[in-house]
Write a protein that holds these residues in place. Structure first.
Motif, PDB file in Angstrom:
ATOM      1  N   ILE A   1      17.552  -2.688   2.453  1.00 18.77           N
ATOM      2  CA  ILE A   1      18.613  -3.078   1.516  1.00 18.77           C
ATOM      3  C   ILE A   1      18.013  -3.762   0.293  1.00 18.77           C
ATOM      4  CG2 ILE A   1      20.571  -4.662   1.190  1.00 18.77           C
ATOM      5  CD1 ILE A   1      21.254  -4.033   4.205  1.00 18.77           C
ATOM      6  N   MET A   2      17.099  -4.685   0.527  1.00 24.60           N
ATOM      7  CA  MET A   2      16.506  -5.431  -0.586  1.00 24.60           C
ATOM      8  C   MET A   2      15.643  -4.536  -1.469  1.00 24.60           C
ATOM      9  SD  MET A   2      15.672  -9.199   0.971  1.00 24.60           S
ATOM     10  CE  MET A   2      14.667  -8.638   2.304  1.00 24.60           C
ATOM     11  N   ARG A   3      14.936  -3.598  -0.863  1.00 25.97           N
ATOM     12  CA  ARG A   3      14.131  -2.669  -1.659  1.00 25.97           C
ATOM     13  C   ARG A   3      15.031  -1.751  -2.485  1.00 25.97           C
ATOM     14  NH1 ARG A   3       9.991   0.611   1.625  1.00 25.97           N
ATOM     15  NH2 ARG A   3      11.859   1.770   2.114  1.00 25.97           N
ATOM     16  N   ASP A   4      16.116  -1.298  -1.870  1.00 27.34           N
ATOM     17  CA  ASP A   4      17.073  -0.432  -2.568  1.00 27.34           C
ATOM     18  C   ASP A   4      17.708  -1.135  -3.768  1.00 27.34           C
ATOM     19  OD1 ASP A   4      18.736   1.997  -2.765  1.00 27.34           O
ATOM     20  OD2 ASP A   4      20.370   0.628  -2.205  1.00 27.34           O
ATOM     21  N   LYS A   5      17.925  -2.436  -3.662  1.00 28.38           N
ATOM     22  CA  LYS A   5      18.544  -3.205  -4.745  1.00 28.38           C
ATOM     23  C   LYS A   5      17.530  -3.745  -5.744  1.00 28.38           C
ATOM     24  CE  LYS A   5      22.628  -2.651  -3.112  1.00 28.38           C
ATOM     25  NZ  LYS A   5      23.468  -1.626  -3.654  1.00 28.38           N
ATOM     26  N   GLY A   6      16.263  -3.412  -5.566  1.00 25.09           N
ATOM     27  CA  GLY A   6      15.245  -3.816  -6.536  1.00 25.09           C
ATOM     28  C   GLY A   6      14.709  -5.220  -6.343  1.00 25.09           C
ATOM     29  N   LEU A   7      14.987  -5.835  -5.196  1.00 24.66           N
ATOM     30  CA  LEU A   7      14.482  -7.185  -4.952  1.00 24.66           C
ATOM     31  C   LEU A   7      13.040  -7.181  -4.462  1.00 24.66           C
ATOM     32  CD1 LEU A   7      17.603  -8.666  -3.123  1.00 24.66           C
ATOM     33  CD2 LEU A   7      16.887  -9.101  -5.484  1.00 24.66           C
ATOM     34  N   LEU A   8      12.660  -6.104  -3.789  1.00 22.11           N
ATOM     35  CA  LEU A   8      11.326  -6.007  -3.209  1.00 22.11           C
ATOM     36  C   LEU A   8      10.637  -4.739  -3.677  1.00 22.11           C
ATOM     37  CD1 LEU A   8      12.047  -6.796   0.563  1.00 22.11           C
ATOM     38  CD2 LEU A   8      11.499  -8.401  -1.271  1.00 22.11           C
ATOM     39  N   SER A   9       9.336  -4.772  -3.593  1.00 18.88           N
ATOM     40  CA  SER A   9       8.558  -3.559  -3.753  1.00 18.88           C
ATOM     41  C   SER A   9       7.642  -3.458  -2.534  1.00 18.88           C
ATOM     42  CB  SER A   9       7.766  -3.574  -5.065  1.00 18.88           C
ATOM     43  OG  SER A   9       6.899  -4.666  -5.109  1.00 18.88           O
ATOM     44  N   SER A  10       7.078  -2.292  -2.320  1.00 13.14           N
ATOM     45  CA  SER A  10       6.225  -2.104  -1.148  1.00 13.14           C
ATOM     46  C   SER A  10       5.118  -1.116  -1.479  1.00 13.14           C
ATOM     47  CB  SER A  10       7.055  -1.597   0.038  1.00 13.14           C
ATOM     48  OG  SER A  10       7.602  -0.332  -0.245  1.00 13.14           O
ATOM     49  N   HIS A  11       4.073  -1.181  -0.658  1.00 12.50           N
ATOM     50  CA  HIS A  11       3.005  -0.192  -0.748  1.00 12.50           C
ATOM     51  C   HIS A  11       2.395  -0.010   0.639  1.00 12.50           C
ATOM     52  CE1 HIS A  11       0.661  -3.909  -1.221  1.00 12.50           C
ATOM     53  NE2 HIS A  11      -0.335  -3.226  -0.726  1.00 12.50           N
ATOM     54  N   ARG A  12       1.866   1.162   0.860  1.00 14.25           N
ATOM     55  CA  ARG A  12       1.311   1.512   2.164  1.00 14.25           C
ATOM     56  C   ARG A  12      -0.210   1.438   2.121  1.00 14.25           C
ATOM     57  NH1 ARG A  12       3.222   4.063   6.587  1.00 14.25           N
ATOM     58  NH2 ARG A  12       5.222   4.496   5.599  1.00 14.25           N
ATOM     59  N   VAL A  13      -0.771   0.852   3.180  1.00 12.33           N
ATOM     60  CA  VAL A  13      -2.212   0.849   3.401  1.00 12.33           C
ATOM     61  C   VAL A  13      -2.408   1.355   4.827  1.00 12.33           C
ATOM     62  CG1 VAL A  13      -4.304  -0.540   3.569  1.00 12.33           C
ATOM     63  CG2 VAL A  13      -2.582  -1.104   1.838  1.00 12.33           C
ATOM     64  N   ALA A  14      -2.988   2.537   4.937  1.00 13.82           N
ATOM     65  CA  ALA A  14      -3.130   3.210   6.237  1.00 13.82           C
ATOM     66  C   ALA A  14      -1.746   3.358   6.862  1.00 13.82           C
ATOM     67  CB  ALA A  14      -4.110   2.467   7.130  1.00 13.82           C
ATOM     68  N   ASN A  15      -1.539   2.790   8.049  1.00 14.45           N
ATOM     69  CA  ASN A  15      -0.233   2.936   8.700  1.00 14.45           C
ATOM     70  C   ASN A  15       0.653   1.696   8.550  1.00 14.45           C
ATOM     71  OD1 ASN A  15      -1.698   1.280  10.364  1.00 14.45           O
ATOM     72  ND2 ASN A  15      -1.039   2.237  12.270  1.00 14.45           N
ATOM     73  N   ARG A  16       0.295   0.799   7.673  1.00 13.92           N
ATOM     74  CA  ARG A  16       1.087  -0.422   7.455  1.00 13.92           C
ATOM     75  C   ARG A  16       1.739  -0.407   6.081  1.00 13.92           C
ATOM     76  NH1 ARG A  16      -1.792  -5.522  10.271  1.00 13.92           N
ATOM     77  NH2 ARG A  16      -2.343  -4.430  12.190  1.00 13.92           N
ATOM     78  N   VAL A  17       2.974  -0.897   6.047  1.00 12.51           N
ATOM     79  CA  VAL A  17       3.693  -1.037   4.781  1.00 12.51           C
ATOM     80  C   VAL A  17       3.747  -2.525   4.456  1.00 12.51           C
ATOM     81  CG1 VAL A  17       5.858  -0.668   3.559  1.00 12.51           C
ATOM     82  CG2 VAL A  17       5.062   1.026   5.229  1.00 12.51           C
ATOM     83  N   TYR A  18       3.289  -2.863   3.275  1.00  9.32           N
ATOM     84  CA  TYR A  18       3.297  -4.252   2.815  1.00  9.32           C
ATOM     85  C   TYR A  18       4.436  -4.431   1.821  1.00  9.32           C
ATOM     86  CZ  TYR A  18      -1.214  -4.922   5.020  1.00  9.32           C
ATOM     87  OH  TYR A  18      -2.226  -5.023   5.933  1.00  9.32           O
TER      88      TYR A  18
END
Length: 104
Positions: free
Chosen positions: A69-86
């Motif tokens: 929900i927070m990522r969809d609303k632009g509150l968070l961003s994320s990136h993947r490193v191997a099999n983990r999402v930060y």
């Protein structure tokens, strides 16, 4: 129809209706206590879902739902490193969290 006498200015910059709507949706998404808690955690440094679960004391699926929900609303961003999402607090939302931290 909006006239210049009804426009809203912040630091001399006119604020558009779309900006106000976007900010309102972001505030609504951040208003849940667990989401605000997650935002506070992420203001320190990026974390994985499991890191967040370890700090907030709820299930992984519950945390994942709130993160989506927070990522969809632009509150968070994320990136993947191997099999983990930060996850991290979106740069544009740090001011929102700083404003909330001054409330007592």
């Amino acid at each position: 129809m909006h006239t210049s006498e009804h426009s809203i200015m912040v630091n001399g910059i006119p604020i558009q209706e779309d900006d106000i709507e976007y900010a309102s949706r972001s505030l609504k998404a951040a208003s849940h206590p667990l989401r605000l808690k997650i935002m506070c955690l992420l203001s320190q440094h990026e974390m994985t879902v499991q890191d967040i679960v370890d700090h907030v004391g709820t299930s992984q699926s519950n945390v994942s739902q709130h993160l989506a929900i927070m990522r969809d609303k632009g509150l968070l961003s994320s990136h993947r490193v191997a099999n983990r999402v930060y996850y991290c607090l979106a740069e544009s939302r740090r001011a929102l969290l700083q404003a909330c931290s001054s409330l007592r």
